[in-house]
Scaffold this motif. Sequence first.
Motif, PDB file in Angstrom:
ATOM      1  N   ARG A 191      37.862 -57.528 -28.838  1.00  0.00           N
ATOM      2  CA  ARG A 191      38.185 -56.127 -28.575  1.00  0.00           C
ATOM      3  C   ARG A 191      38.688 -55.436 -29.832  1.00  0.00           C
ATOM      4  O   ARG A 191      39.498 -55.983 -30.564  1.00  0.00           O
ATOM      5  CB  ARG A 191      39.319 -56.034 -27.554  1.00  0.00           C
ATOM      6  CG  ARG A 191      39.012 -56.520 -26.183  1.00  0.00           C
ATOM      7  CD  ARG A 191      40.153 -56.099 -25.294  1.00  0.00           C
ATOM      8  NE  ARG A 191      40.249 -56.883 -24.087  1.00  0.00           N
ATOM      9  CZ  ARG A 191      41.236 -56.783 -23.221  1.00  0.00           C
ATOM     10  NH1 ARG A 191      42.214 -55.941 -23.448  1.00  0.00           N
ATOM     11  NH2 ARG A 191      41.243 -57.523 -22.141  1.00  0.00           N
ATOM     12  N   ALA A 192      38.199 -54.198 -30.049  1.00  0.00           N
ATOM     13  CA  ALA A 192      38.800 -53.371 -31.098  1.00  0.00           C
ATOM     14  C   ALA A 192      38.901 -51.939 -30.615  1.00  0.00           C
ATOM     15  O   ALA A 192      39.022 -51.008 -31.404  1.00  0.00           O
ATOM     16  CB  ALA A 192      37.999 -53.450 -32.393  1.00  0.00           C
ATOM     17  N   LEU A 193      38.827 -51.768 -29.280  1.00  0.00           N
ATOM     18  CA  LEU A 193      38.981 -50.433 -28.712  1.00  0.00           C
ATOM     19  C   LEU A 193      40.448 -50.044 -28.817  1.00  0.00           C
ATOM     20  O   LEU A 193      41.311 -50.762 -28.330  1.00  0.00           O
ATOM     21  CB  LEU A 193      38.553 -50.465 -27.245  1.00  0.00           C
ATOM     22  CG  LEU A 193      38.631 -49.170 -26.465  1.00  0.00           C
ATOM     23  CD1 LEU A 193      37.603 -48.193 -26.967  1.00  0.00           C
ATOM     24  CD2 LEU A 193      38.406 -49.451 -24.982  1.00  0.00           C
ATOM     25  N   PRO A 194      40.762 -48.931 -29.491  1.00  0.00           N
ATOM     26  CA  PRO A 194      42.168 -48.588 -29.690  1.00  0.00           C
ATOM     27  C   PRO A 194      42.926 -48.491 -28.368  1.00  0.00           C
ATOM     28  O   PRO A 194      42.410 -47.988 -27.380  1.00  0.00           O
ATOM     29  CB  PRO A 194      42.108 -47.214 -30.362  1.00  0.00           C
ATOM     30  CG  PRO A 194      40.778 -47.142 -30.984  1.00  0.00           C
ATOM     31  CD  PRO A 194      39.875 -47.964 -30.126  1.00  0.00           C
ATOM     32  N   THR A 229      34.791 -50.731 -32.311  1.00  0.00           N
ATOM     33  CA  THR A 229      35.860 -49.794 -31.982  1.00  0.00           C
ATOM     34  C   THR A 229      35.629 -49.117 -30.644  1.00  0.00           C
ATOM     35  O   THR A 229      36.476 -48.377 -30.166  1.00  0.00           O
ATOM     36  CB  THR A 229      36.009 -48.716 -33.069  1.00  0.00           C
ATOM     37  OG1 THR A 229      34.738 -48.121 -33.279  1.00  0.00           O
ATOM     38  CG2 THR A 229      36.517 -49.321 -34.348  1.00  0.00           C
ATOM     39  N   SER A 230      34.487 -49.326 -30.036  1.00  0.00           N
ATOM     40  CA  SER A 230      34.282 -48.849 -28.678  1.00  0.00           C
ATOM     41  C   SER A 230      34.306 -50.007 -27.697  1.00  0.00           C
ATOM     42  O   SER A 230      34.035 -49.816 -26.515  1.00  0.00           O
ATOM     43  CB  SER A 230      32.926 -48.168 -28.537  1.00  0.00           C
ATOM     44  OG  SER A 230      32.803 -47.116 -29.427  1.00  0.00           O
ATOM     45  N   SER A 231      34.598 -51.213 -28.196  1.00  0.00           N
ATOM     46  CA  SER A 231      34.479 -52.370 -27.324  1.00  0.00           C
ATOM     47  C   SER A 231      35.811 -52.762 -26.749  1.00  0.00           C
ATOM     48  O   SER A 231      36.705 -53.200 -27.458  1.00  0.00           O
ATOM     49  CB  SER A 231      33.906 -53.559 -28.104  1.00  0.00           C
ATOM     50  OG  SER A 231      32.621 -53.264 -28.543  1.00  0.00           O
ATOM     51  N   GLY A 232      35.922 -52.610 -25.457  1.00  0.00           N
ATOM     52  CA  GLY A 232      37.062 -53.149 -24.744  1.00  0.00           C
ATOM     53  C   GLY A 232      36.586 -54.344 -23.955  1.00  0.00           C
ATOM     54  O   GLY A 232      35.544 -54.944 -24.254  1.00  0.00           O
ATOM     55  N   PHE A 233      37.309 -54.649 -22.894  1.00  0.00           N
ATOM     56  CA  PHE A 233      36.952 -55.791 -22.067  1.00  0.00           C
ATOM     57  C   PHE A 233      35.535 -55.671 -21.544  1.00  0.00           C
ATOM     58  O   PHE A 233      34.732 -56.601 -21.658  1.00  0.00           O
ATOM     59  CB  PHE A 233      37.943 -55.871 -20.903  1.00  0.00           C
ATOM     60  CG  PHE A 233      37.629 -56.933 -19.898  1.00  0.00           C
ATOM     61  CD1 PHE A 233      36.773 -56.685 -18.831  1.00  0.00           C
ATOM     62  CD2 PHE A 233      38.198 -58.186 -20.005  1.00  0.00           C
ATOM     63  CE1 PHE A 233      36.492 -57.654 -17.894  1.00  0.00           C
ATOM     64  CE2 PHE A 233      37.918 -59.169 -19.071  1.00  0.00           C
ATOM     65  CZ  PHE A 233      37.064 -58.903 -18.019  1.00  0.00           C
TER      66      PHE A 233
END
Lengths: 309, 284, 457
Positions: free
Chosen positions: C202-205, C259-263
């Motif tokens: 994950r790199a979603l803020p 940066t758009s990747s969450g779970f």
Amino acid sequence: MATPATQVDAGRWAFLRSQRMASIALLLPALAYLALMTQAPFVLTLWYGFHRWILTSPELGHAWIGLENFRYELTQDPIFRTAIKNTLEITASIVGGSLVIGLGLALLLNRTFPLRGVARSLMIAPFFVMPTVNAVVQKNLFLNPIFGLVNWFWTTLGFHRVDWLAVHPKFSIIAMAVWQWAPFMMLILLAGLQGISEEVREAARIDGAGPVTEFRRITLPLLGPYVELAVLLGMIYILQLFGEIFVATQGGPGTETTTIPYYVYQTISQANDVGTSSAQGVLAIVFSSIIAALLLRLLTRTFRKGLTA
Amino acid sequence: MSAVTPRVVVPSRPRVRPGAVGLNLLTYAVAFLVFFPVLWTLLTAFKKEADAAATPPKFFFQATLSNFSTVFDAGYFTYFKNTVILAGGSTVLALVLGLPAAYSLAFNPSKHTPKVLSWVLSTKMLPAVGALIPLVVIYKRVGLFDTRLGMILLYAAFNLPLVIWMMRSFFADLPKEILEASIVDGAGFFRIMTRIVLPLTAPGLAATALLSLIFSWNEFLLAVNLTAANSGTLPVFISGFQTSEGLFFAKMSAASTLAVAPVILAGWLAQRSLVRGLTFGAVK
Amino acid sequence: MQVSRFTVGLCGVIVLSLAVLVGVGTAQSTARKGQPTLTIATVNNPDMIVMQALSSKFTSKYGIKVKYVTLPENTLRQKVTSDVATGGGQFDIATVGTYDVPIWAKNKWLVSLQPYFGKLSSAAAQSYDLNDVLPKVRLGLSYNNSLYAVPFYGESSMTYYNKKLFAGAGLKMPLHPTWDQIQSFAAKLNKSSSNQYGICLRALPGWGEFGAPLTTVINTFGGQWFNTKWEPQLTSAPFEAAVNFYVNLIRKYGEPGATSSGFTECETAMAQGKTAMWVDATVAAGQLTDPSKSQVAKDIGFAYAPTKVTPLGSHWLWAWSLAIEASSKNKDAAFKFLTWATSKDYLKLVAEKNGWAAVPPGTRVSTYKNPNYKKAAGAFASIVLNSMLTADPTHSTLHKAPYVGVQFVGIPEFQNIGTLVTQNLAGAVAGNTSVSSALSLSQQQVTRIMKQAGYLK
């Protein structure tokens, strides 16, 4: 014997006076309603702006701190300044972009051709979609670098995969919003185009003007007032653009797409800071008013000039 | 033959130019391109979740109606009903308040008129986000929190400036002679409005009403914060499908399709009036 | 004639508006007396959806109706916070996490459940069996030794990997990998030209998105957010080393669009076979092994979350829980719902409806002792249980820390701090800035926030 003219005059005077009273009576409910519904929240917002209030830390209290919040935002907060810059950039780009594309769409539709109604309906559809929905669809189904349609198309053309929302965040947001607002501009401009009488264009053609000259010398000037109306209305709404940024980029990466409305939201929802977000909101009004005032002055000048019939 | 030439400019139909087939095809292509994201959302609504996120994107797939049934099960109709009442009610209220005001500003302008118009516009400058907590506090205090009436009142206040500005322009563009004649005849405001003004500006009225409806229908931020279980609207409903732990694109597409469809239908039906309405000089 | 047609239209409009106002009016009529209705604020996670579907069983058993307000996590937190901070009154039950409970309990926004548990008859208390609920989770949901919420489902973090891709490259994943091993695996398995990636992280803020796995990496590298004097440690050696490692791992061998990747995005990538490894929440295990949701259901392998210098804080602890708002007028009814939705009977109910693999995980020890559950969940059940038993929110850093929380810092300011810092770091992941400049900017901002909040002089 009183002349009919004087009788009419006297009648008209009395009538005009009562007209004036009547016209104020017609205007008052709307103004009073608007004042009540918008000024009450505004006054309370201003009041909160003078205090410090953090929602999740009630033990810090509701202290009065005067102009401290305003001072900090205007002089020290680097993000607020970035937000102002971003807001100007993004708003101007969206208004400009949707105006140009809207004009293109209007020009295409300003002809008779089969299935014209269908084409017009399809072109208007984007304006009706909810901004947040638009953003979710665009973010996940189109712009996603692994699964998105745009990248699938882009790589089929032979280019490298692009992470649109990370590498070109402003552009992505602007593109999404332009897609939504171009139909709005198109409708207004189409109305203007269809108001240009055929005789004028016929005369131009007889004089030997080609399509480009006709566009520049006749179409554009006659469209002027419509362009300005579209810009004014559009700008008021687009300045408050929120849904797309909220869903697609959350103001990032970093602060690339943090605009004033989004920054205010961040302050209240993330920092839970009522005092600061209220001060930011009030400053946003000042900022928008300045822009609108400049724009209005430009527009009313042109409006009063008008078109000679 | 009448010696009076009509003052109102009737939009004329442009002639068909020869060799326009290429331009026609271009127009169709552009229309398709513009509409495509909406179409893709509609298609996704019929996909299974796994298909919705597939790479390369699936153009052919096995369709399912399960997403729509999930959406209906999740309470779509309640939210739909709320949204219709809110959007419809606020538009009606904005018109009831705004039409007389527009009449007054258009037919009895004074030196204050530009100031009034500027002030009206300025009420839209406060970003809703900035007034979130104040609104929550005020609405709770007066008992309007999470009520349909409260939302109607709020949305009407949002749409009132739009109504006033647009309708004023339409009214001001009407030929003066017709009005003066009826004023001398002694007709009052109500009769002038219903017999003369509104019929002549009906397309403009439809345009304004539709825009007001759309803005109320799609409003998200205040709806989320000022409603709870009783008066939630479709934007709130749709956002509820988002989850950080699981796939939801297909379900959300189905919810969005069902939320957008009524507005698009209303828009398409009112479309002709919309264009004609904006033609009748929202511009001097 | 046009005029009469118009008058008809006008009458129609008046009738319509009257109808609308009547509709508004009747909608505000008060609920029938006698039957309390509970209003629950919840997120749209799969287990909650099942709970909503099964609520009818609750209503038929107790005669209490239930209404849900479903929103995405961050919106829900913002809305419920605004609500409780301005006097509450909207919800009886709020779905909260282990981050929120101690803070809200301190602010007196939630009611302590101890008295309610105390009032239970011995038969009821025995059948509910509070001691069966995982001890560390109960610890995370307490304040001043009093329990304020019961967990609906709990999770830790672990490593997922694609067995087929590993076998194809001749690699074997150990049960307790180290981050260095993970990095070398990722390097060998990364084939970005074929849209295949070594690892997804994950790199979603967001403090709960990027912040969660990042904090576990910081912990296991021996770093921490604040020292015992509450001074921010963002530019300390282990902190910077951990962040550099994480960011470079993604940039070199990780998914595009990080940066758009969450779970959800990483889970999708894993389920479609686009990435060879993924370190994230244990709740994904059930979905990844479900053939109707995952294209690689049979190829998923499991391992513990990677470690570096210390196992402390290397895997997180989170539980979505149900708590009663202090402003609720239906506290007794709410307590009934709380205990119904987290009881052993409820788990059986879900198992009957959707099978044992779909049972809410990470709440009760007895679930993991159940042979049916072990058969259905099998491969990952023991990893999940052991992870949750060893994730201690009061002891998750190498050196002593003044805060609780494994993958977050349990202070109200962390919501802001974590999101701010991860936003800055997302700029580094996207390549717009360097890690060190992002960290020094963050250190400045965090120091200011801590001073304003009174932690630092």
